[in-house]
Design a protein around this motif. Structure first.
Motif, short mmCIF file in Angstrom:
data_model
loop_
_atom_site.label_atom_id
_atom_site.label_comp_id
_atom_site.label_asym_id
_atom_site.label_seq_id
_atom_site.Cartn_x
_atom_site.Cartn_y
_atom_site.Cartn_z
N LEU A 56 -12.45 2.72 -3.93
CA LEU A 56 -11.55 1.73 -4.53
C LEU A 56 -10.58 1.08 -3.56
N SER A 57 -10.33 1.66 -2.41
CA SER A 57 -9.34 1.07 -1.51
C SER A 57 -9.73 -0.32 -1.02
N PRO A 58 -11.01 -0.62 -0.77
CA PRO A 58 -11.34 -2.01 -0.40
C PRO A 58 -11.02 -3.01 -1.52
N VAL A 59 -11.24 -2.59 -2.75
CA VAL A 59 -10.93 -3.45 -3.90
C VAL A 59 -9.43 -3.69 -3.98
N PHE A 60 -8.65 -2.63 -3.82
CA PHE A 60 -7.19 -2.75 -3.89
C PHE A 60 -6.66 -3.59 -2.72
N ARG A 61 -7.27 -3.46 -1.55
CA ARG A 61 -6.84 -4.25 -0.39
C ARG A 61 -7.06 -5.74 -0.66
N ARG A 62 -8.22 -6.09 -1.23
CA ARG A 62 -8.48 -7.51 -1.56
C ARG A 62 -7.51 -8.01 -2.62
N LEU A 63 -7.21 -7.18 -3.60
CA LEU A 63 -6.26 -7.55 -4.65
C LEU A 63 -4.88 -7.84 -4.06
N VAL A 64 -4.42 -6.95 -3.21
CA VAL A 64 -3.11 -7.15 -2.59
C VAL A 64 -3.11 -8.39 -1.70
N ASP A 65 -4.20 -8.60 -0.97
CA ASP A 65 -4.29 -9.83 -0.16
C ASP A 65 -4.19 -11.08 -1.01
N ARG A 66 -4.84 -11.07 -2.17
CA ARG A 66 -4.75 -12.22 -3.08
C ARG A 66 -3.34 -12.42 -3.59
N ILE A 67 -2.67 -11.33 -3.94
CA ILE A 67 -1.31 -11.43 -4.47
C ILE A 67 -0.38 -12.05 -3.44
N PHE A 68 -0.54 -11.69 -2.18
CA PHE A 68 0.38 -12.15 -1.15
C PHE A 68 -0.06 -13.43 -0.44
N ARG A 69 -1.13 -14.03 -0.89
CA ARG A 69 -1.53 -15.31 -0.31
C ARG A 69 -0.73 -16.44 -0.86
#
Length: 69
Positions: A56-69
């Motif tokens: 799940l960490s790759p999924v969470f990393r992409r989610l956080v990247d989207r939030i902070f874009r």
């Protein structure tokens, strides 16, 4: 990839160790059997936590990247 696996190993060992130690202490107190019960609980929680973190960490990393874009 190796760095990610090592990170997940350390993180899951730390988190599941702390959480299982806390829950064991809350449920049993620091009785004579505390260490044995904690190690038993941790031996179940650690593999579960490691597999979840690896997957799940790759999924969470992409989610956080989207939030902070």
């Amino acid at each position: 990839m190796l760095q990610h696996c090592l990170y997940c190993l350390i993180m899951s060992a730390t988190m599941t160790g702390c959480v299982s130690a806390t829950v064991t202490a809350v449920n049993l107190g620091f009785s004579n059997g505390y260490l044995e019960e904690w190690l038993y609980s941790w031996s179940i929680a650690f593999p579960v936590g490691f597999v979840l973190l690896i997957s799940l960490s790759p999924v969470f990393r992409r989610l956080v990247d989207r939030i902070f874009r």
